[in-house]
Design an enzyme around this catalytic site. Structure first.
Site, PDB file in Angstrom:
ATOM      1  N   ARG A  72       1.009  -1.078  -0.020  1.00  0.00           N
ATOM      2  CA  ARG A  72      -0.080  -0.002  -0.002  1.00  0.00           C
ATOM      3  C   ARG A  72       0.960   1.102   0.049  1.00  0.00           C
ATOM      4  O   ARG A  72       1.513   1.423   1.105  1.00  0.00           O
ATOM      5  CB  ARG A  72      -0.912   0.207   1.301  1.00  0.00           C
ATOM      6  CG  ARG A  72      -1.501   1.241   1.422  1.00  0.00           C
ATOM      7  CD  ARG A  72      -2.760   1.272   2.295  1.00  0.00           C
ATOM      8  NE  ARG A  72      -3.971   0.680   1.910  1.00  0.00           N
ATOM      9  CZ  ARG A  72      -5.177   0.732   2.459  1.00  0.00           C
ATOM     10  NH1 ARG A  72      -5.337   1.586   3.442  1.00  0.00           N
ATOM     11  NH2 ARG A  72      -6.294  -0.085   1.730  1.00  0.00           N
ATOM     12  N   HIS A 110      -7.242   1.233  -6.596  1.00  0.00           N
ATOM     13  CA  HIS A 110      -7.478   0.432  -5.474  1.00  0.00           C
ATOM     14  C   HIS A 110      -8.271  -0.811  -5.981  1.00  0.00           C
ATOM     15  O   HIS A 110      -9.453  -1.286  -5.904  1.00  0.00           O
ATOM     16  CB  HIS A 110      -8.341   1.187  -4.471  1.00  0.00           C
ATOM     17  CG  HIS A 110      -8.393   0.232  -3.109  1.00  0.00           C
ATOM     18  ND1 HIS A 110      -7.629  -0.739  -2.597  1.00  0.00           N
ATOM     19  CD2 HIS A 110      -8.982   0.832  -1.917  1.00  0.00           C
ATOM     20  CE1 HIS A 110      -7.944  -1.015  -1.418  1.00  0.00           C
ATOM     21  NE2 HIS A 110      -8.729  -0.063  -1.152  1.00  0.00           N
ATOM     22  N   GLN A 122     -10.309  -3.608  -3.735  1.00  0.00           N
ATOM     23  CA  GLN A 122     -11.535  -3.061  -3.580  1.00  0.00           C
ATOM     24  C   GLN A 122     -12.509  -3.074  -4.689  1.00  0.00           C
ATOM     25  O   GLN A 122     -13.727  -3.682  -4.452  1.00  0.00           O
ATOM     26  CB  GLN A 122     -11.336  -1.525  -3.063  1.00  0.00           C
ATOM     27  CG  GLN A 122     -12.705  -0.836  -2.744  1.00  0.00           C
ATOM     28  CD  GLN A 122     -12.873  -1.447  -1.309  1.00  0.00           C
ATOM     29  OE1 GLN A 122     -12.201  -1.310  -0.172  1.00  0.00           O
ATOM     30  NE2 GLN A 122     -14.266  -1.869  -1.143  1.00  0.00           N
ATOM     31  N   ASP A 124     -17.056   7.604  -1.658  1.00  0.00           N
ATOM     32  CA  ASP A 124     -15.926   7.365  -1.028  1.00  0.00           C
ATOM     33  C   ASP A 124     -15.818   8.770  -0.183  1.00  0.00           C
ATOM     34  O   ASP A 124     -16.005   9.556  -0.783  1.00  0.00           O
ATOM     35  CB  ASP A 124     -14.705   6.995  -1.890  1.00  0.00           C
ATOM     36  CG  ASP A 124     -13.352   6.723  -1.029  1.00  0.00           C
ATOM     37  OD1 ASP A 124     -13.354   6.315  -0.073  1.00  0.00           O
ATOM     38  OD2 ASP A 124     -12.344   6.654  -1.829  1.00  0.00           O
ATOM     39  N   CYS A 150     -16.549   2.038   0.252  1.00  0.00           N
ATOM     40  CA  CYS A 150     -15.463   1.182   0.455  1.00  0.00           C
ATOM     41  C   CYS A 150     -15.051   1.333   2.085  1.00  0.00           C
ATOM     42  O   CYS A 150     -14.286   0.448   2.550  1.00  0.00           O
ATOM     43  CB  CYS A 150     -14.292   1.575  -0.167  1.00  0.00           C
ATOM     44  SG  CYS A 150     -13.911   3.302  -0.219  1.00  0.00           S
ATOM     45  N   ARG A 210     -13.737  -8.403   1.039  1.00  0.00           N
ATOM     46  CA  ARG A 210     -12.612  -7.884   0.641  1.00  0.00           C
ATOM     47  C   ARG A 210     -11.748  -9.263   0.969  1.00  0.00           C
ATOM     48  O   ARG A 210     -10.740  -9.820   0.075  1.00  0.00           O
ATOM     49  CB  ARG A 210     -11.679  -6.819   1.594  1.00  0.00           C
ATOM     50  CG  ARG A 210     -12.528  -5.520   1.314  1.00  0.00           C
ATOM     51  CD  ARG A 210     -12.314  -5.125  -0.022  1.00  0.00           C
ATOM     52  NE  ARG A 210     -10.700  -4.970  -0.329  1.00  0.00           N
ATOM     53  CZ  ARG A 210      -9.758  -3.911   0.393  1.00  0.00           C
ATOM     54  NH1 ARG A 210     -10.276  -3.109   1.125  1.00  0.00           N
ATOM     55  NH2 ARG A 210      -8.558  -3.971   0.168  1.00  0.00           N
TER      56      ARG A 210
HETATM   57  N1   CP Z   1     -11.413   0.138   2.229  1.00  0.00           N
HETATM   58  C1   CP Z   1     -10.023  -0.068   2.633  1.00  0.00           C
HETATM   59  O1   CP Z   1      -9.220  -0.393   1.910  1.00  0.00           O
HETATM   60  O2   CP Z   1     -10.294   0.149   3.981  1.00  0.00           O
HETATM   61  P1   CP Z   1      -8.671   0.057   4.654  1.00  0.00           P
HETATM   62  O3   CP Z   1      -8.101   1.511   4.394  1.00  0.00           O
HETATM   63  O4   CP Z   1      -9.254   0.222   6.033  1.00  0.00           O
HETATM   64  O5   CP Z   1      -7.865  -0.748   4.379  1.00  0.00           O
HETATM   65  N1  NVA Z   2      -9.751   6.811  -1.367  1.00  0.00           N
HETATM   66  C1  NVA Z   2      -9.319   6.541  -0.133  1.00  0.00           C
HETATM   67  C2  NVA Z   2      -9.542   4.900   0.052  1.00  0.00           C
HETATM   68  C3  NVA Z   2      -9.470   4.499   1.391  1.00  0.00           C
HETATM   69  C4  NVA Z   2      -9.974   3.126   1.484  1.00  0.00           C
HETATM   70  C5  NVA Z   2      -8.214   6.863   0.236  1.00  0.00           C
HETATM   71  O1  NVA Z   2      -7.266   6.789  -0.659  1.00  0.00           O
HETATM   72  O2  NVA Z   2      -7.647   7.165   1.446  1.00  0.00           O
END
Ligand code: CP
Ligand code: NVA
Length: 306
Positions: A105, A132, A135, A225, A265, A293
């Site tokens: 990540r 993502h 997701q 989101d 999400c 997920r």
């Molecule tokens: N939706 C999602 O990716 O959640 P987290 O950021 O908690 O992993």
């Molecule tokens: N768009 C958000 C998604 C979190 C799961 C971010 O990148 O923070």
């Protein structure tokens, strides 16, 4: 599959993505019935995370454990910062010798791409500023479970043209949905990404819009989101102003002329992009999304490393 990595959905054909969804369904059923598949016994997953995570981290670690494998979670401070204490290419070449899969990540998408470039093992994108993909695939599984066939469903994403929106757009085009992304001015999906989507296989479509009330008409699914993604915290106040009129609330849902499924999400910022009332009314779909997920990523790990 076209590669041993999972970096973005455009790297895969519609048939490959459908096969991953089918495997997710099969494994979900197996585990719900109390069965187990320990195809990854003795294998190890390293998780290199530059940003916080609840769902992604937990679901990957649980999925790996359920497949018989183990995992190591590396916060930025554990490795001295991705690309800071040592170059990304050196870290990756070290990980190649220890583990069987890397889940990353990152802020910049180029960091996950660089990991993959130096990998002799699979690299999975667990969210970057660009996209993502895990997701969006879990979301497709959820829509399929709730509505049946994905083909022709109208999915309207209301909010920021961000990482989640890009992956949903790609999944929709590949898997036959009618995707509408409605954003305020200045927060649209970028032209480069839209051009890339136009070159993809798949019978779905994408349309960009700016008026939420008009865009949601006839929607089967409404998705939103956060307006402020991880790394954009300094822009929060400006974004709250710029996204006025883009909240998913009962008034907006009434403009659909339907009884749409609402998705998020998570994490959700109640009172900003969505109301508490809508989340509570739609909790089945939203928490199924979170659970899926696990079911998608377990299938992905089996596919890439099994
Ligand atoms: N939706 C999602 O990716 O959640 P987290 O950021 O908690 O992993
Ligand atoms: N768009 C958000 C998604 C979190 C799961 C971010 O990148 O923070």
């Amino acid at each position: 599959m076209s590669s041993g990595n999972f970096l973005e959905l455009c790297d895969f054909s519609q048939d490959e993505l459908r096969a991953l969804l089918d495997l997710s369904v099969q494994l979900k059923q197996l585990y719900k019935e109390g069965g187990r598949d320990t195809c990854l016994a003795g294998k190890t997953m390293a998780m290199v995370f530059e940003k916080p995570s609840s769902r992604t981290r937990i679901s990957f670690q649980v999925g790996m454990a359920q497949l018989g494998g183990s995992s190591i979670y590396l916060r930025p401070e554990d490795i001295g910062g991705l690309g800071v204490r040592e170059p990304i290419k050196d870290l990756m070449r070290v990980l190649n010798g220890y583990v069987d899969v890397v889940v990353a990540r990152t802020f910049g998408h180029d960091s996950v791409v660089e990991l993959a470039e130096y990998a002799t093992i699979s690299v999975i994108n667990a969210l970057s500023d660009y996209n993502h993909p895990c997701q969006a695939m879990a979301d497709m599984l959820t829509i399929q479970e709730h509505l049946g066939d994905l083909s022709g469903r109208k999915l309207v994403y209301v909010g920021d043209g961000n990482n989640v929106a890009r992956s949903l757009g790609a999944a929709s085009v590949k898997l036959g949905l009618q995707f509408v992304v409605v954003t305020p001015k200045g927060y649209e999906l970028d032209d480069e990404f839209l051009a890339k989507l136009a070159r993809q296989d798949g019978s779905g479509s994408i349309e960009c819009a700016s008026d939420p009330a008009a865009a949601v008409h006839g929607a089967d699914v409404i998705y939103t989101d956060t307006w402020t993604s991880m790394g954009q915290e300094e822009e929060k106040e400006k974004r709250i102003k710029d996204f006025t009129g883009f909240q998913v609330n009962n008034e907006l849902l009434s403009k659909t002329g339907k009884n749409p499924m609402v998705m998020h999400c998570l994490p959700a910022y109640r009172g900003l992009e969505i109301t508490d009332e809508v989340i509570e009314a739609q909790q089945k779909a939203i928490f199924d999304q979170a659970e899926n997920r696990l079911h998608f990523q377990r299938a992905l790990l089996k596919h890439l490393c099994g």
